[in-house]
Scaffold this motif. Structure first.
Motif, mmCIF file in Angstrom:
data_model
loop_
_atom_site.group_PDB
_atom_site.id
_atom_site.type_symbol
_atom_site.label_atom_id
_atom_site.label_comp_id
_atom_site.label_asym_id
_atom_site.label_seq_id
_atom_site.Cartn_x
_atom_site.Cartn_y
_atom_site.Cartn_z
ATOM 1 N N GLY A 216 16.179 -3.397 -1.975
ATOM 2 C CA GLY A 216 15.556 -3.691 -3.266
ATOM 3 C C GLY A 216 14.182 -4.314 -3.131
ATOM 4 N N LEU A 217 14.007 -5.202 -2.142
ATOM 5 C CA LEU A 217 12.728 -5.891 -1.981
ATOM 6 C C LEU A 217 11.597 -4.956 -1.563
ATOM 7 N N GLU A 218 11.940 -3.857 -0.890
ATOM 8 C CA GLU A 218 10.925 -2.935 -0.390
ATOM 9 C C GLU A 218 10.333 -2.047 -1.490
ATOM 10 N N LEU A 219 11.042 -1.908 -2.627
ATOM 11 C CA LEU A 219 10.641 -0.905 -3.609
ATOM 12 C C LEU A 219 9.220 -1.078 -4.142
ATOM 13 N N PRO A 220 8.779 -2.284 -4.575
ATOM 14 C CA PRO A 220 7.416 -2.393 -5.115
ATOM 15 C C PRO A 220 6.338 -1.899 -4.153
ATOM 16 N N GLU A 221 6.487 -2.223 -2.857
ATOM 17 C CA GLU A 221 5.498 -1.775 -1.878
ATOM 18 C C GLU A 221 5.538 -0.256 -1.725
ATOM 19 N N ILE A 222 6.748 0.328 -1.802
ATOM 20 C CA ILE A 222 6.866 1.783 -1.703
ATOM 21 C C ILE A 222 6.189 2.454 -2.894
ATOM 22 N N VAL A 223 6.370 1.875 -4.075
ATOM 23 C CA VAL A 223 5.746 2.438 -5.289
ATOM 24 C C VAL A 223 4.229 2.391 -5.170
ATOM 25 N N ASP A 224 3.689 1.300 -4.629
ATOM 26 C CA ASP A 224 2.242 1.224 -4.415
ATOM 27 C C ASP A 224 1.780 2.309 -3.449
ATOM 28 N N GLY A 225 2.591 2.593 -2.437
ATOM 29 C CA GLY A 225 2.253 3.657 -1.492
ATOM 30 C C GLY A 225 2.255 5.027 -2.138
ATOM 31 N N LEU A 226 3.148 5.221 -3.122
ATOM 32 C CA LEU A 226 3.175 6.504 -3.837
ATOM 33 C C LEU A 226 1.864 6.749 -4.574
ATOM 34 N N LYS A 227 1.315 5.696 -5.152
ATOM 35 C CA LYS A 227 0.045 5.830 -5.869
ATOM 36 C C LYS A 227 -1.063 6.268 -4.921
ATOM 37 N N VAL A 228 -1.045 5.708 -3.711
ATOM 38 C CA VAL A 228 -2.047 6.088 -2.716
ATOM 39 C C VAL A 228 -1.907 7.553 -2.341
ATOM 40 N N GLY B 6 18.152 -7.498 -5.093
ATOM 41 C CA GLY B 6 16.909 -7.406 -4.327
ATOM 42 C C GLY B 6 15.787 -6.790 -5.135
ATOM 43 N N LEU B 7 16.122 -5.787 -5.949
ATOM 44 C CA LEU B 7 15.118 -5.139 -6.797
ATOM 45 C C LEU B 7 14.560 -6.119 -7.822
ATOM 46 N N LEU B 8 15.428 -6.911 -8.446
ATOM 47 C CA LEU B 8 14.981 -7.882 -9.451
ATOM 48 C C LEU B 8 14.175 -9.012 -8.803
ATOM 49 N N ILE B 9 14.648 -9.462 -7.627
ATOM 50 C CA ILE B 9 13.941 -10.544 -6.937
ATOM 51 C C ILE B 9 12.534 -10.120 -6.536
ATOM 52 N N SER B 10 12.373 -8.838 -6.222
ATOM 53 C CA SER B 10 11.070 -8.353 -5.754
ATOM 54 C C SER B 10 9.982 -8.502 -6.809
ATOM 55 N N PHE B 11 10.356 -8.627 -8.081
ATOM 56 C CA PHE B 11 9.360 -8.772 -9.141
ATOM 57 C C PHE B 11 8.933 -10.220 -9.364
#
Length: 526
Positions: free
Chosen positions: A284-296, A37-42
């Motif tokens: 795994g798919l949720e991680l990129p969106e979570i990382v964007d939220g961390l930046k905010v 899921g993590l790899l697919i998210s990219f």
């Protein structure tokens, strides 16, 4: 819809392929699903996976808990109820407290209430992950029963902590006596709701002219009813599903016929596999969106990883400390059930292994995603950081503990002295011998009292007395079928009575009951 549907179908296909790959590599499929899921998210252009926080518990938890409660051995749970209860409640609270203290000290702006919220999320080990990992190694039935029983109850205790922490964060205060009363109501009320609803559904199965399809449809909606009614009454929906599932599982021979049991087993096995696969992929798919939220939120990626590693270390250490504390307590207060076989080295390493089984998964993700996006009109404090720490804890425990646990068990030969395959085989042979003798006596009595000179019955007698098989099924008329099915019921009654012996492994009984169901379906089809 035309974009989401192909994506969902592709997810199911990926789940199946990754599971096949995991079986070939002899590793637990949740590990590959999370990484996949993590790899697919990219991959660019994929739809964003968003789940309504208010629905996450209701969609995923009821069927997962219901199926687990049907699979666990209630007899083994009663046998080991002390250690299961301590791990499900005391250890979960100790873990949540440890996480709260550490995060409050090391993470700026992280209150004790937020710490307890995070602790409630990440404290329960995942039954699916543990079961998927331990299937590649042989572990004692007692250890398996403890892990399964703990996983059923610790979800309830962790989610109670989660709910109280949310209330404290929202209101800014925590009233102990109200919390204690609420805690008691959640446990007692949730259990009562589950038992009452389960009793009603058992009556419905028995009184209504249901077939296999309608029975399966009813079992699909039953956990949702239990969960929803309990939540409406502000008690524990998790405990309602668990208690109701255990009640119905113990009575399945009474209200379900062999067709419903066989087809239901296949349906639930596939349904839960897909449901679990989707959840682990979502992790795994949720991680990129979570990382964007961390930046905010202003938290750097490296700092967030450090927090995740810190919390994961606290989880592992807390469980290990609890395991050794449980061993010492057992040796002092219950020496009769303490491990007495094996070397001192192995007995000292066993709690270490029990502590190393704390892989996190579905429930932790569901709880983290259920955190409201806003609180009192403002963004929920540190929501994305909590989600990221939860993801790191799930990933690290799955990969590090999940990949090393089978190796350590095999390398250290921890359970060799606790697993007696010869004794299990002897039990299985004795059970089958008892069944044959029981059936032969039933047929002999039937012949003497009701059906003298009955050709089909005489063939039964020769079959069971001489272990011979008929060359065809032409002799199987309706009267003979009825006798055969009655004979199978006699076997079920014998096995049910045999299962009351605490020394008998319930898994052997369940396997034989399943074989009897298959035999009944074969006879019906002739």
């Amino acid at each position: 819809m035309h974009t989401i549907l192909p994506f969902l179908l592709a997810m199911v296909a990926v789940i199946v392929l990754l599971n096949m790959w995991a079986n070939k590599l002899k590793i637990a499929y949740p590990i590959l699903l999370v990484i996949g899921g993590l790899l697919i998210s990219f991959i660019p252009g994929l739809p964003t996976v968003k789940i309504d926080p208010d629905l996450i518990f209701f969609i995923f938890l009821p069927p997962l808990l219901f199926e687990a409660s049907w699979s666990v051995s209630f007899k083994e749970m009663r046998k080991w109820w002390r250690i299961i209860g301590s791990f499900a409640f005391l250890v979960v609270f100790f873990t949540a407290l440890s996480v709260a203290v550490v995060t409050n000290h090391f993470i700026p702006g992280f209150s004790i209430a937020l710490g307890f919220l995070l602790g409630g999320i990440v404290s329960p080990p995942d039954a699916v992950s543990t079961g998927a990992i331990t299937k590649f190694v042989k572990i004692p039935k007692s250890t398996s029963a403890i892990l399964e029983g703990e996983s059923l109850l610790n979800d309830a205790s962790s989610l109670i902590i989660f709910r109280f922490a949310l209330v404290a964060i929202g209101s800014g205060q925590f009233i102990w006596h109200q919390a204690a009363l609420s805690f008691l109501w959640m446990i007692i009320g949730g259990t009562a709701v589950g038992l009452i609803v389960a009793w009603l559904f058992v009556r419905a199965h028995k009184l209504l002219p249901t077939d296999a399809s309608s029975d399966i449809a009813l079992t699909l909606i039953e956990p949702y009813f239990m969960y929803w009614i309990a939540e409406q009454l502000e008690c524990s929906g998790v405990l309602a599903v668990v208690s109701g599932g255990l009640y119905m599982s113990a009575r399945q021979l009474v209200f379900l016929n062999s067709s419903s049991r066989i087809q239901g087993f296949s349906f639930w096995e596939s349904f839960i596999f897909i449901l679990n696969g989707i959840v682990f992929l979502i992790i795994g798919l949720e991680l990129p969106e979570i990382v964007d939220g961390l930046k905010v939120e202003g938290t750097s990626f490296g700092t967030a990883i450090g927090y995740g590693v810190l919390v994961t270390a606290v989880l592992i250490l807390s469980r290990m400390i609890s395991s050794y504390a449980a061993m010492v307590s057992t040796m002092i207060f219950r020496p009769s059930v303490a491990p007495g076989r094996g070397s001192m080295r192995n007995r000292l390493l066993l709690p270490l292994m029990l502590g190393w089984t704390g892989m996190r998964g579905v429930v932790s993700l569901a709880a983290a995603l259920a955190i409201p996006i806003t609180l009192n009109g403002e963004p929920f404090p540190h929501r994305n950081l909590i989600l990221f720490i939860t993801f790191v804890a799930i990933l690290l425990t799955l990969v590090i503990q999940g990949l090393t646990l089978p190796y350590l068990i095999n390398r250290w030969h921890l359970f060799d002295s606790f697993i007696n395959e010869e004794a299990e085989e002897a039990t299985r042979r004795e059970m089958k011998r008892g069944l044959k003798q029981h059936v032969f006596e039933f047929l002999k009595k039937k012949q003497e009292t009701e059906l003298k000179d009955h050709a089909g019955l005489e063939l039964f007698m020769r079959h069971w007395e001489e272990k011979s098989k008929a060359s065809d099924d032409s002799w199987m008329n309706e009267q003979t079928k009825a006798i055969f099915i009655e004979m199978l019921e006699v076997q079920r009654a014998y096995l049910t009575e045999l299962n009351k012996d605490p020394k008998i492994n319930e898994e052997i009984i369940r396997t034989q009951l399943y074989q009897i169901d298959l035999e009944e379906e074969r006879i019906k089809s002739i």
